[in-house]
Design an enzyme around this catalytic site. Structure first.
Site, PDB file in Angstrom:
ATOM      1  N   HIS A 122       0.792  -1.222   0.000  1.00 49.54           N
ATOM      2  CA  HIS A 122       0.000   0.000   0.000  1.00 49.54           C
ATOM      3  C   HIS A 122       0.831   1.282   0.000  1.00 49.54           C
ATOM      4  O   HIS A 122       1.868   1.368   0.650  1.00 49.54           O
ATOM      5  CB  HIS A 122      -0.946   0.016   1.206  1.00 49.54           C
ATOM      6  N   ASP A 123       0.355   2.246  -0.791  1.00 48.31           N
ATOM      7  CA  ASP A 123       0.904   3.604  -0.839  1.00 48.31           C
ATOM      8  C   ASP A 123       2.308   3.672  -1.419  1.00 48.31           C
ATOM      9  O   ASP A 123       2.960   4.718  -1.341  1.00 48.31           O
ATOM     10  CB  ASP A 123       0.883   4.260   0.544  1.00 48.31           C
ATOM     11  N   GLY A 140       4.966  -1.172   2.710  1.00 44.03           N
ATOM     12  CA  GLY A 140       4.158   0.013   2.469  1.00 44.03           C
ATOM     13  C   GLY A 140       4.982   1.289   2.371  1.00 44.03           C
ATOM     14  O   GLY A 140       6.050   1.412   2.970  1.00 44.03           O
TER      15      GLY A 140
END
Length: 257
Positions: A122-123, A140
């Site tokens: 994520h991200d 992440g």
């Protein structure tokens, strides 16, 4: 095959696929997915979530794209995954959507070559023209610039940054930022040299390479503190020195030394 969609594939209502998109057998395309012209989705792929994919990408079989992130704080928010154009994504890759604790979107640029079993958490932000070899894992919030090569089975910890034109060796443990143009490897990670092979392949001039080698010496061979190195690199002038200066000045978690 009915048109470009295999009869065993499921394209849920709401999905937006350009008429030239190909979807292979037993693949699933979720209702919030957008896929651009010429992209090919192989068999047994799942593309879900709020995922936007550009043109002329190639997804090989068994990839999971746009699934919920693996952050334990995630509560079902409609965060995103955005993928650019002309990427090659090989077998068993997993790309997750972002989180509201960060920018809310995981971003992959264009012209990347992403080999089997790569995980993009994520991200994370991946630029353009990168090569991620088999089994690379991005935690992440990782940021990777352009024209970076990451060797197989390497792990990159959360919030690490990899500068453009860097080379990370096989099975590396990346727990600090990697400055642009450098070749690094090992566990613990160590800077070895300038990424000469990569720079020559991309037609960097002899003068430009010489300047980058001087940057390397200031950063790693003169016994300077980081602040002293930044000052002397800045004094060199030129686009590569500016790129390095800006990268070093924003390193919050230390750099590979």
């Amino acid at each position: 095959m009915t048109g470009n969609i295999h009869p065993t594939a499921i394209v849920e209502a709401g999905a937006q696929l350009h008429p030239t998109v190909t979807v292979g057998a037993y693949s699933l395309i979720g209702p919030h997915v957008k896929i651009g012209a010429g992209t090919k989705v192989g068999p047994h792929c799942v593309i879900e979530g709020h995922t936007t994919i550009g043109e002329s990408n190639k997804f090989y079989q068994f990839s999971s794209i746009g699934a919920h992130n693996q952050d334990m704080k995630y509560a079902g928010e409609p965060t995103q995954l955005v993928i650019g154009d002309r990427n090659v994504i090989r077998e068993f890759c997993t790309f997750n959507i972002g989180t509201v604790q960060d920018k809310g979107v995981t971003t992959i640029g264009s012209d990347n070559w992403i080999m089997a079993y790569v995980h993009v958490a994520h991200d994370s932000v991946i630029g353009n023209h990168n090569v991620l070899a088999n089994g690379v894992t991005l935690a992440g919030h990782v940021e990777i610039g352009d024209w970076v090569t990451v060797g197989g089975l390497s792990g990159i910890l959360q919030r690490m940054r990899i500068g453009s034109q860097a080379m990370i060796g096989f099975q590396a443990h990346v727990a600090m930022d990697v400055p642009p143009f450098m070749t690094v490897d090992g566990n613990p990670l160590a800077a070895r040299a300038v990424n000469l092979i990569g720079l020559k392949r991309r037609n960097f001039s002899d003068e430009r390479i010489a300047s980058i080698r001087q940057i390397y010496k200031l950063l790693y061979r003169q016994g300077l503190t980081l602040d002293e190195a930044i000052q002397q690199i800045d004094a060199l002038g030129g686009e590569d020195a500016v790129l390095m200066r800006d990268f070093l000045a924003t390193a919050k978690r230390g750099i590979v030394r």
